[in-house]
Design an enzyme around this catalytic site. Structure first.
Site, PDB file in Angstrom:
ATOM      1  N   ASP A 299      47.165  35.858  43.363  1.00 24.20           N
ATOM      2  CA  ASP A 299      45.760  36.233  43.327  1.00 24.20           C
ATOM      3  C   ASP A 299      45.659  37.645  42.775  1.00 24.20           C
ATOM      4  O   ASP A 299      46.666  38.275  42.457  1.00 24.20           O
ATOM      5  CB  ASP A 299      45.129  36.126  44.724  1.00 24.20           C
ATOM      6  CG  ASP A 299      45.822  37.025  45.742  1.00 24.20           C
ATOM      7  OD1 ASP A 299      46.708  37.815  45.340  1.00 24.20           O
ATOM      8  OD2 ASP A 299      45.482  36.953  46.936  1.00 24.20           O
TER       9      ASP A 299
ATOM     10  N   ASP B  53      43.863  41.351  43.666  1.00 25.44           N
ATOM     11  CA  ASP B  53      43.168  42.134  44.687  1.00 25.44           C
ATOM     12  C   ASP B  53      42.545  43.388  44.082  1.00 25.44           C
ATOM     13  O   ASP B  53      43.162  44.051  43.241  1.00 25.44           O
ATOM     14  CB  ASP B  53      44.141  42.557  45.792  1.00 25.44           C
ATOM     15  CG  ASP B  53      44.820  41.376  46.461  1.00 25.44           C
ATOM     16  OD1 ASP B  53      44.164  40.328  46.584  1.00 25.44           O
ATOM     17  OD2 ASP B  53      45.998  41.506  46.855  1.00 25.44           O
TER      18      ASP B  53
ATOM     19  N   ASP C  68      40.343  38.783  45.556  1.00 22.20           N
ATOM     20  CA  ASP C  68      39.968  39.424  46.808  1.00 22.20           C
ATOM     21  C   ASP C  68      39.350  40.778  46.512  1.00 22.20           C
ATOM     22  O   ASP C  68      39.947  41.594  45.788  1.00 22.20           O
ATOM     23  CB  ASP C  68      41.196  39.619  47.714  1.00 22.20           C
ATOM     24  CG  ASP C  68      41.791  38.299  48.182  1.00 22.20           C
ATOM     25  OD1 ASP C  68      41.114  37.265  48.045  1.00 22.20           O
ATOM     26  OD2 ASP C  68      42.933  38.312  48.672  1.00 22.20           O
TER      27      ASP C  68
END
Length: 505
Positions: free
Chosen positions: A330, A332, A429
């Protein structure tokens, strides 16, 4: 070849009949381009080094005058492995793992054979753990400069399988033991080849040493191999690969008799959360790695959105990509601004506005917004793995492929295919931090996990302080220590500053 063994004769024989005059690299044909040799002058002298370089070049070897990134083999004479490492550090070369450090005996064997020979154990300059640094290796990852160059991957890969299995079984003590041992091995600038190399290293308990010894002797760990074939491990590994599925859900599904994702999806009585539904819907995309190019493309989307509402905002990529990784699961981001933290309503509105904008743009596939729970009077958490109190958004964005640099791909082939999906689902995120806590948030969200654990342990046990993603509290002086940068936090803790790419513990 006697000339190589009698260096004192070289100057006298230089002008004798049959000796070759000094030659340039360009006049020699390179026959063995797969390796690049650098010969250390230390303890050898310029005359002997020049002779050996010319000899190697005449035989078709590529030899560099200066140490560079292209060098693959470093040859030394009358130098120990520790001395060569010290010499490399003096030349700002902290990462010695990319070089083969070899004794002159290997070079001699190559010259006799007229071609490269395998670097046997007797040729390699061995480095013991006790000799490659002054003093002992710290038990804390925050006192070790750990880059992505892992010389002991065969050991740490096995450890990480065991760690994962212990996590699945919630067996914390051996889990932490193997995590700390793996962290130490990742730091070492040499490969462990015998048990004596572990002498003086911290975190190497009996169970750890048994696994290392088996890998040295057998080439693999039977324990790690058994785990990989264990049905429970395989099921948990599969379940947690779904976005929104943790250990409790995995345990529940396993007890219900599920062993595959198809079985889970086929059960109509099972109630999935919104996050889990999104996880199944975009499973293939989310399972694949996020590349650095994709992370950079997502970064542009995030910055464009945030700067629409906060033009002076700091939008910083954190996590593995900030530590120099080329791939991740992912992306961030930490968001802050000089105005954040002063006006609570403005702080809470930023992510709401960004989310609304992405909805209008058709980029938002899923989001879960968690509001801030921070209380100003609260001390830093005593728990090493405690969650912080920042406002967060866990989202899945639609990344259109044209936003990614695909210059190396053949776009014409893709255009010929019918109904080709032109986007990829990417997990993103977002964390919003008040400006006065930005340095602490940046340090905490950069990682790695083991680095952060050890940093907090160090603060508690060595400095009588409490550290989390919000603040640093000095229990002796009973004050919070302010910091405008990560460097200041390290200074408060009495630690040498480590760059983000040196925190890959």
């Amino acid at each position: 070849m006697d000339k190589i063994r009698t260096p004192s004769l070289f100057p006298q024989r230089k002008k004798q009949k049959g000796m070759h005059p000094p030659i340039s690299l360009s006049s020699c044909e390179v026959k063995f381009s797969e390796l690049v040799i650098f010969i250390m002058e230390r303890k050898m002298g310029v005359t002997r080094r020049t002779f050996l370089m010319e000899l190697a070049r005449r035989k078709g070897f590529r030899v560099e005058n200066e140490l560079s990134d292209s060098v693959t083999h470093i040859v030394a004479e009358n130098n120990s492995g520790a001395e060569v490492l010290e010499w490399l550090r003096g030349h700002k070369m902290r990462d010695s793992s990319r070089f083969e450090l070899l004794d002159i005996s290997w070079f001699t064997a190559c010259m006799e054979a007229g071609k490269p020979v395998n670097s046997e154990k007797k040729h390699r300059l061995m480095v013991k753990a006790s000799s490659f640094v002054a003093g002992t290796v710290s038990q804390y990852a925050c006192q070790r400069r750990t880059t992505l160059n892992n010389c002991n991957k065969k050991f740490t890969d096995a450890f990480e399988i065991l760690v994962e299995n212990y996590e699945f079984r919630e067996n914390e003590v051996p889990c932490l033991a193997f995590m700390r041992a793996a962290s130490v091995l990742k730091f070492l600038p040499f490969t462990i080849v015998r048990m004596e190399d572990l002498e003086g290293l911290p975190c190497m308990g009996g169970e750890i040493r048994n696994v290392i010894e088996e890998i040295i002797e057998e080439g693999e760990s039977s324990r790690a191999k058994d785990v990989l074939t264990d049905e429970r491990y395989q099921s948990f590994k599969l379940f947690i690969s779904v976005f929104g599925v943790g250990l409790k859900t995995s345990e529940k599904w396993y007890r219900m008799g599920f062993r595959t994702l198809e079985e889970v999806k086929a059960d109509k009585t099972l109630k999935l959360s919104r996050m889990q539904k999104a996880g199944f819907l975009y499973y293939e995309d989310l399972l694949s790695h996020v590349s650095k190019a994709e992370a950079d493309a997502v970064s542009l989307i995030v910055k464009d959105a945030v700067w629409t509402f906060l033009p002076d905002a700091l939008v910083t990529i954190t996590g593995g990509f900030r530590r120099g990784k080329k791939i991740g699961h992912d992306v961030d981001f930490l968001i802050s601004s000089p105005g954040l933290g002063q006006e609570e309503e403005e702080e809470e509105e930023v992510l709401h506005k960004v989310i609304d904008l992405w909805k209008k743009q058709g980029l938002l596939l899923y989001y879960d917004l968690i509001e801030s729970t921070f209380e100003q009077a609260k001390l830093p958490s005593r728990k090493v793995d405690a969650f912080d109190h920042f406002q967060k958004c866990f989202a899945i964005l639609k990344l259109h492929q044209q936003r990614v640099d695909t210059s190396s791909c053949d776009a014409s082939k893709e255009s010929d295919k019918a109904e080709v999906k032109d986007w990829k689902a990417i997990r993103v995120d977002l964390v919003v931090s008040p400006f006065e806590q930005y340095a602490y948030a940046l340090l905490g969200w950069t990682g790695s996990r083991q680095f952060e654990r050890d940093l907090r342990r160090y603060a508690t046990h060595e400095r009588k302080m409490m550290l989390d993603n919000h603040a640093l509290y000095d229990k002796t002086k009973r004050i919070f220590l302010k910091a405008k940068s990560e460097e200041e936090i390290f200074a408060h803790l009495g630690l040498d500053y480590l760059e983000p790419w040196e925190r890959n513990a």
